[in-house]
Design an enzyme around this catalytic site. Structure first.
Site, PDB file in Angstrom:
ATOM      1  N   VAL A  24     -13.163   8.765  25.480  1.00 12.29           N
ATOM      2  CA  VAL A  24     -11.850   9.369  25.273  1.00 12.29           C
ATOM      3  C   VAL A  24     -10.879   9.078  26.417  1.00 12.29           C
ATOM      4  O   VAL A  24      -9.656   9.061  26.225  1.00 12.29           O
ATOM      5  CB  VAL A  24     -11.984  10.897  25.082  1.00 12.29           C
ATOM      6  CG1 VAL A  24     -12.419  11.572  26.385  1.00 12.29           C
ATOM      7  CG2 VAL A  24     -10.698  11.499  24.540  1.00 12.29           C
ATOM      8  N   ASP A  25     -11.402   8.814  27.617  1.00  9.39           N
ATOM      9  CA  ASP A  25     -10.524   8.576  28.767  1.00  9.39           C
ATOM     10  C   ASP A  25     -10.066   7.117  28.781  1.00  9.39           C
ATOM     11  O   ASP A  25     -10.210   6.400  29.765  1.00  9.39           O
ATOM     12  CB  ASP A  25     -11.210   8.952  30.070  1.00  9.39           C
ATOM     13  CG  ASP A  25     -12.592   8.353  30.210  1.00  9.39           C
ATOM     14  OD1 ASP A  25     -13.141   7.863  29.198  1.00  9.39           O
ATOM     15  OD2 ASP A  25     -13.137   8.380  31.328  1.00  9.39           O
ATOM     16  N   HIS A  35     -19.721  -5.646  28.970  1.00  6.55           N
ATOM     17  CA  HIS A  35     -19.272  -4.784  30.061  1.00  6.55           C
ATOM     18  C   HIS A  35     -18.365  -5.583  30.999  1.00  6.55           C
ATOM     19  O   HIS A  35     -18.692  -6.719  31.371  1.00  6.55           O
ATOM     20  CB  HIS A  35     -20.481  -4.251  30.830  1.00  6.55           C
ATOM     21  CG  HIS A  35     -20.177  -3.076  31.688  1.00  6.55           C
ATOM     22  ND1 HIS A  35     -19.434  -3.181  32.847  1.00  6.55           N
ATOM     23  CD2 HIS A  35     -20.505  -1.765  31.567  1.00  6.55           C
ATOM     24  CE1 HIS A  35     -19.331  -1.991  33.411  1.00  6.55           C
ATOM     25  NE2 HIS A  35     -19.969  -1.106  32.661  1.00  6.55           N
ATOM     26  N   THR A  61     -27.686  -3.839  35.336  1.00  2.00           N
ATOM     27  CA  THR A  61     -28.188  -2.530  35.749  1.00  2.00           C
ATOM     28  C   THR A  61     -28.963  -1.865  34.607  1.00  2.00           C
ATOM     29  O   THR A  61     -28.703  -0.723  34.223  1.00  2.00           O
ATOM     30  CB  THR A  61     -27.038  -1.631  36.222  1.00  2.00           C
ATOM     31  OG1 THR A  61     -26.034  -1.567  35.184  1.00  2.00           O
ATOM     32  CG2 THR A  61     -26.429  -2.157  37.494  1.00  2.00           C
ATOM     33  N   ILE A  95     -14.877  16.899  25.740  1.00  2.00           N
ATOM     34  CA  ILE A  95     -15.622  18.074  26.172  1.00  2.00           C
ATOM     35  C   ILE A  95     -15.033  18.600  27.478  1.00  2.00           C
ATOM     36  O   ILE A  95     -14.660  17.835  28.359  1.00  2.00           O
ATOM     37  CB  ILE A  95     -17.114  17.739  26.360  1.00  2.00           C
ATOM     38  CG1 ILE A  95     -17.679  17.092  25.087  1.00  2.00           C
ATOM     39  CG2 ILE A  95     -17.909  18.985  26.730  1.00  2.00           C
ATOM     40  CD1 ILE A  95     -17.673  17.981  23.867  1.00  2.00           C
ATOM     41  N   GLU A 109     -26.005   4.677  27.943  1.00  2.00           N
ATOM     42  CA  GLU A 109     -25.754   3.241  28.022  1.00  2.00           C
ATOM     43  C   GLU A 109     -27.049   2.456  28.225  1.00  2.00           C
ATOM     44  O   GLU A 109     -27.200   1.340  27.709  1.00  2.00           O
ATOM     45  CB  GLU A 109     -24.783   2.949  29.156  1.00  2.00           C
ATOM     46  CG  GLU A 109     -24.310   1.500  29.222  1.00  2.00           C
ATOM     47  CD  GLU A 109     -23.225   1.305  30.261  1.00  2.00           C
ATOM     48  OE1 GLU A 109     -22.038   1.321  29.893  1.00  2.00           O
ATOM     49  OE2 GLU A 109     -23.567   1.152  31.453  1.00  2.00           O
ATOM     50  N   TYR A 123     -11.831  17.197  29.516  1.00  2.00           N
ATOM     51  CA  TYR A 123     -11.512  15.854  29.019  1.00  2.00           C
ATOM     52  C   TYR A 123     -10.558  15.901  27.829  1.00  2.00           C
ATOM     53  O   TYR A 123     -10.080  14.867  27.378  1.00  2.00           O
ATOM     54  CB  TYR A 123     -12.791  15.097  28.654  1.00  2.00           C
ATOM     55  CG  TYR A 123     -13.414  14.375  29.827  1.00  2.00           C
ATOM     56  CD1 TYR A 123     -13.272  13.009  29.992  1.00  2.00           C
ATOM     57  CD2 TYR A 123     -14.122  15.080  30.803  1.00  2.00           C
ATOM     58  CE1 TYR A 123     -13.827  12.340  31.072  1.00  2.00           C
ATOM     59  CE2 TYR A 123     -14.683  14.431  31.891  1.00  2.00           C
ATOM     60  CZ  TYR A 123     -14.534  13.062  32.029  1.00  2.00           C
ATOM     61  OH  TYR A 123     -15.084  12.409  33.104  1.00  2.00           O
TER      62      TYR A 123
END
Length: 365
Positions: free
Chosen positions: A209-210, A230, A242, A120, A300, A123
């Site tokens: 995507v990154d 994670h 978190t 988007i 998340e 990106y």
């Protein structure tokens, strides 16, 4: 008794005898139909002759000879890491599986895999690196559909793909805030899973995507549903997770609950299970939005709430989501899927994009 009355009784007796004889004669010739028979047995009578079944359409798999080292029940392949959860879901680490055996099994099933990413706004600059590295390392030898959600169709580059692999561009709306983009992807994956993906692929892998693939990622990750540990919390206590801690939020998790902290950048499973997951997350987000609440880590946070009460059937180790700028601890034998270091604010200006385009080759290995 008078003679007249005697003759009346004789006549009635003869008539009754004649009627009985007539009925008995006709009853002999009746052929009883099976439907008139009453069975005392409550179990239905099953005729196994000339019956057909959907199993008749099954094809026998051809078995191939395979040579590999015999597994040892008393010698686990890894003793430095947890390999199985309390609910018997395997945790995938390097050295814990034989990819040749798995490839054979999945080839017999003729599976196809879809991988979704959201490019988007600016990106889209990450798409080329993502797909080029995926062609080298992701599900090599299997059928793959790249589902690219984007609001800038014209910015998606033409990339030559291998046999059995195709690029599918899905145009979607843009949103002003990146948080909104992050949360709306659950809705978009859900809707396309229901309308399209279920007719095209067997499994979905949903990633950021990154990222770039830097080592093999194959069918060892596939399962009914899977999440990824994670990289910042694989060894952390529950109190350090978190999670969303506000009770007003549908993503709320108490401090005395929780198995692992799952990353939002790599999850998936069968199309049906991904639909259930994304549907839950989107509905929970909309409930919170109606109450003016936004979970601390957006999609998340809802993903972690879902996996707490709908345990994943497989968990990927941090090998499958490791930042390139993190060091490599001793237990991390391979870094398969890596987050590209970036400045989130910087990629929103043209100069930073030009710098990234000039220097992106340094991320390839």
């Amino acid at each position: 008794m008078s003679c007249e009355k005697k003759w009346i009784f004789v006549l009635l007796f003869v008539m009754a005898l004649m009627m009985f004889s007539f009925c008995w004669y006709n009853m002999r010739s009746i052929t009883w139909h099976p439907s008139l028979v009453f069975h005392c047995n409550s179990q239905p009578t099953i005729n196994y002759v000339n019956t057909s079944s959907q199993f008749d359409l099954l094809k026998q798999d051809f078995l191939h000879r395979m040579l590999y080292e015999k597994p040892n029940a008393l010698s686990p392949p890894r003793s430095d890491v947890l390999m199985m959860t309390p609910w018997f879901a395997p945790i995938v680490w390097n050295g814990t599986y034989n990819i040749d055996i798995l490839n054979t099994q999945f080839h017999q099933k003729n599976v196809s895999i879809g991988i979704t990413v959201f490019a988007i706004k600016k990106y889209t600059v990450f798409i080329k690196t993502f797909i080029e590295t995926a062609e080298k390392f992701f599900m090599v030898g299997h059928k793959v559909n790249y589902y690219i959600f984007t609001d800038r169709v014209g910015d998606i580059p033409n990339i030559t793909l291998g046999e059995g692999r195709q690029l599918v561009i899905l145009e979607v709306p843009s949103y002003k805030r990146w948080q909104e983009v992050s949360m709306r992807r659950m809705e978009m994956i859900r809707d396309h899973a229901r309308q399209r993906f279920v007719n095209e692929v067997d499994y979905l892998v949903c990633v950021d995507v990154d990222m770039m693939f830097s080592d093999d990622v194959g069918v060892e990750i596939l399962s009914h549903s899977f999440g990824t540990l994670h990289p910042s919390f694989y060894a952390a206590s529950r109190t350090r997770f978190t999670y969303e801690r506000r009770q007003q939020s549908t993503a709320y998790i108490p401090t005395d609950e929780g198995d692992f902290y799952y990353a939002g950048g790599n999850f998936g499973g069968t199309v049906e299970e991904v639909y259930k997951l994304t549907n839950f997350c989107h509905n929970a987000m909309m409930t919170d939005k109606g109450n003016n609440i936004e979970a601390i880590w957006h999609d998340e946070s809802y993903l972690n709430k879902y996996f707490l009460y709908h345990k994943p059937t497989k968990i990927l180790s941090p090998e499958y989501l490791w930042p390139t700028n993190f060091g490599a601890p001793a237990f991390l034998k391979r870094r398969r899927f890596a987050a590209i270091p970036k400045n989130h604010n910087a990629i929103r200006n043209k100069r930073a994009l030009r710098d990234y385009s000039r220097n992106k080759q340094k991320f390839h290995r």
